[in-house]
Design a protein around this motif. Structure first.
Motif: not given
Length: 437
Positions: A61-73
């Motif tokens: 999560f720390a390494r890829s947080r900025d890649l995760i689309p907003a709103g995705l649970p």
């Protein structure tokens, strides 16, 4: 339902065991061997799958947080106090003393809680909590220092990179999340996705009002001509208004995800006024009557703007608005807190949950609260309350405030003071003084 799982190759059996109890869910795997591979694995996963949720550990999560689309649970699974206790039990089973020992990833509070329960000397336990910006080399250096300066014979670690780096130098006991811990996080994620689906299917109400009386019939006809409202139930409401009922997803489409509003329609080509103007209020509540009441409140708020505008109010305390290209940028607010949506995303919580916590903080008036009391106030289980406290602690939204022992023979419970208002105020200060881009 498709859920993505991001994990180290050595953890696949644990995740597979945790997922075994679920049916009707399809899992897609992003497996990495080294932390440097995480971003590429997550990027490929998000690009190739229609995901409805994502489960991953602290490091991914720390390494890829900025890649995760907003709103995705998203659910971030992490080792619990039980997993640390089990690692200590394995050490004793190997004939090793419980202390001295060097531990990474766990918070000071979690280590203190387990050490107290096991009657261990806290001063002989070196702890390095998880830091998203700290490279694995620094974690390894911490353990090497402790091994060199104390009589510690082993290390308790959550990170596989630490074990690989210390191979041959010291014994490493993995305090990885057990299948039970992972299963609980996975079940919670599935339930959130299902609740989200249910919310999208919930009926909602919309109240449209014109500035003058005598125009509601024209407003009703104009609404009936809107293609998106073809299946909506529409009737006149009050001296200046019209109410419409439809699935919440219909109004979400109509407003382009609560960004714009169709509040101006032409009565006829010869209309010298240029069209029919109205404000709009949308409400999503537990019942038809509740939705209408919220929609009326939203319409009242829209009329305060003194111009064509629209707002949404939901039963969990979230307000969105004003909508429309001529309005200020869209914000999510809860009783005046405009930064709550951003703060919720940073903490890995929903805006609704953080809204309830903000309201609870105000009611406490600065008083500290135990995880059990927090769980009772929110109507969740005690384990969920403890997990929520850990999330809030990781995000800096609670401050440790001592302990209490409500029962003479019971174990003391740690107390925490909520610090959401302080974080929101700090966010407002940052936004007012920073670069608008």
């Amino acid at each position: 339902m498709v859920i993505g799982l991001v994990l180290h190759t050595g953890h696949r059996a644990r995740f597979a065991e945790a997922a075994r109890t679920l049916t009707g869910v399809e899992f897609t795997w992003a497996v990495y061997e080294h932390e440097e591979q995480i971003r590429d694995r997550v990027r490929d996963l998000l690009a190739s799958e229609e995901l409805e949720g994502l489960l991953l550990g602290l490091v991914p999560f720390a390494r890829s947080r900025d890649l995760i689309p907003a709103g995705l649970p998203v659910a971030v699974t992490r080792s619990a106090a039980l997993d640390l206790a089990l690692a200590w039990a394995r050490a004793r089973g190997n004939g090793w003393p419980a202390t001295p020992v060097s531990i990474d990833t766990f918070t000071h509070e979690a280590v203190a809680e387990v050490a107290s329960a096991l009657g261990l000397d806290r001063s002989a336990i070196a702890t390095l909590p998880f830091d998203a910006d700290q490279p694995v080399d620094e974690v390894v250096a911490f353990h090497r220092h402790q091994l060199a300066t104390t009589d510690a014979r082993y290390v308790i670690s959550v990170r596989t990179g630490v074990a690989a780096a210390l191979d041959g130098q010291a014994a490493v006991l993995h305090a990885l999340a057990t299948p039970g811990t992972i299963r609980a996080d996975l079940h919670d994620l599935v339930l959130r996705i299902r609740r989200r689906r249910a919310d999208e299917q919930r009926f909602a109400a919309a109240v449209f009002r014109t500035p003058e009386t005598g125009t509601r019939a024209a407003l009703r006809r104009a609404l009936q001509d809107v293609p998106e409202l073809a299946d909506a139930w529409i009737e006149e409401h009050g001296p200046r208004g019209v109410v419409a009922f439809a699935p919440a997803a219909v109004f979400e489409t109509l407003t382009e995800h609560w960004v714009t509003t169709p509040v101006r329609w032409h009565n006829s080509p010869d209309d010298e006024a240029g069209g029919l103007e109205a404000v709009a209020g949308f409400g999503i509540g537990p019942s038809a009557r509740g939705s209408v009441a919220l929609a009326e409140q939203a319409a009242d708020r829209a009329e305060q703007d003194g111009a064509t505008s629209a707002y949404l109010i939901t039963d969990d305390g979230v307000m969105i608005g004003p909508m429309g290209s001529g309005s200020t940028p869209l914000t999510y607010t809860y009783r005046g807190h405009g930064g709550l949506e951003t703060l919720a995303g940073r903490a890995g919580l929903s805006p609704a949950t953080l809204s309830r916590l903000a309201a609870l903080e105000r009611s406490l008036g600065g008083r500290s609260i135990s995880p059990g009391e927090l769980a009772e106030a929110l109507g969740i289980t005690d384990p969920s309350g403890r997990r929520l406290i850990r999330k809030l602690s990781d995000a800096g939204l609670v401050v440790a405030g001592g302990s209490t022992q409500p029962h003479p023979k019971g174990r003391p419970a740690r107390l925490y003071r909520l610090a959401i208002a302080q974080a929101l105020a700090a966010g407002d200060d940052d936004s007012s003084g920073g670069d608008p881009a």
